[in-house]
Enzyme design. Structure first.
Site, PDB file in Angstrom:
ATOM      1  N   CYS A 111       0.901  -1.280  -0.125  1.00  0.00           N
ATOM      2  CA  CYS A 111       0.096   0.117  -0.225  1.00  0.00           C
ATOM      3  C   CYS A 111       0.877   1.157   0.172  1.00  0.00           C
ATOM      4  O   CYS A 111       1.829   1.047   0.823  1.00  0.00           O
ATOM      5  CB  CYS A 111      -0.814  -0.091   1.259  1.00  0.00           C
ATOM      6  SG  CYS A 111      -1.830   1.151   1.449  1.00  0.00           S
ATOM      7  N   GLU A 155      -9.088  -0.717  -2.166  1.00  0.00           N
ATOM      8  CA  GLU A 155      -9.361   0.608  -2.315  1.00  0.00           C
ATOM      9  C   GLU A 155     -10.818   1.032  -1.671  1.00  0.00           C
ATOM     10  O   GLU A 155     -10.652   2.114  -0.899  1.00  0.00           O
ATOM     11  CB  GLU A 155      -9.437   1.216  -3.712  1.00  0.00           C
ATOM     12  CG  GLU A 155      -8.117   0.987  -4.510  1.00  0.00           C
ATOM     13  CD  GLU A 155      -7.140   1.592  -3.807  1.00  0.00           C
ATOM     14  OE1 GLU A 155      -6.884   2.747  -3.127  1.00  0.00           O
ATOM     15  OE2 GLU A 155      -6.068   0.927  -3.967  1.00  0.00           O
TER      16      GLU A 155
HETATM   17 ZN   LIG Z   1      -3.857   1.022   0.142  1.00  0.00          ZN
END
Ligand SMILES: [Zn+2]
Length: 184
Positions: A111, A155
């Site tokens: 991420c 997301e």
């Molecule tokens: Zn992320």
């Protein structure tokens, strides 16, 4: 242009907040934000531009990751040949239904907001049905499967205040259900 210095990192409370829905028509501010989030993804997947601006490659970026606690997330998902198989900015996305069968990436997940590598499988639904609005306010319902579904789940969870490692089994990070699809 969004740079790595603009990306909020784990520990910033904005990443743990439930993002607010947006209303239409979107203001110029949010339209521009959508453009800039997609631009980041495009640039980050271009080796030359990424190197020049020191961008970490990303396939998705959610508004809280640039400090905006609103329900908007951009996805730019390539296949193994680097062809784009899914490109969209979701506004106010909602998961209508999901498969019981789970899928995960063989290499785990990363991420842009998490600087350290966190090992472990991140099981998510293999199939998702998602309702969302485009930046122009068009209503859409789509079905995603495998890799694009995983990116969409990652997301959308940013918009709910969740990070990928929340889904890793704490006792046994590489434990999977027998029928989980492992994507290579
Ligand atoms: Zn992320």
């Amino acid at each position: 242009m969004i740079l790595m210095k603009d990306i909020t990192r784990d520990g910033n409370p904005v990443l743990r907040k439930v993002a607010q829905p947006l209303t239409f028509p979107l203001s110029d501010h949010y339209r521009q934000l959508a453009d800039e989030m997609m631009e980041y993804l495009i640039n980050s997947q271009d080796p030359k531009i990424a190197k020049k601006h020191q961008l970490r490659a990303g396939v998705g970026l959610a508004a809280p990751q640039v400090g905006e606690s609103v329900q908007m997330a951009s996805l730019l998902v390539p296949n193994e040949k680097n062809e784009i198989i899914f490109k969209e900015t979701f506004v106010n996305p909602e998961i209508l239904s999901e498969s019981v069968r789970q899928a995960c990436l063989s290499e785990g997940e990363g991420c842009l907001s998490v600087d350290k590598i966190i090992d472990g499988y991140v099981p998510r639904p293999d199939k998702l049905k998602i309702h969302y609005y485009t930046v122009d306010g068009e209503e859409k319902t789509i079905r995603l499967k495998d890799y694009p579904a995983i990116v969409a789940s990652h997301e959308i969870e940013h918009l709910r205040g969740h990070l990928f490692y929340d889904r890793i089994n704490k006792q046994d990070p590489f434990k999977l259900d027998e029928d989980t699809v492992v994507i290579y």
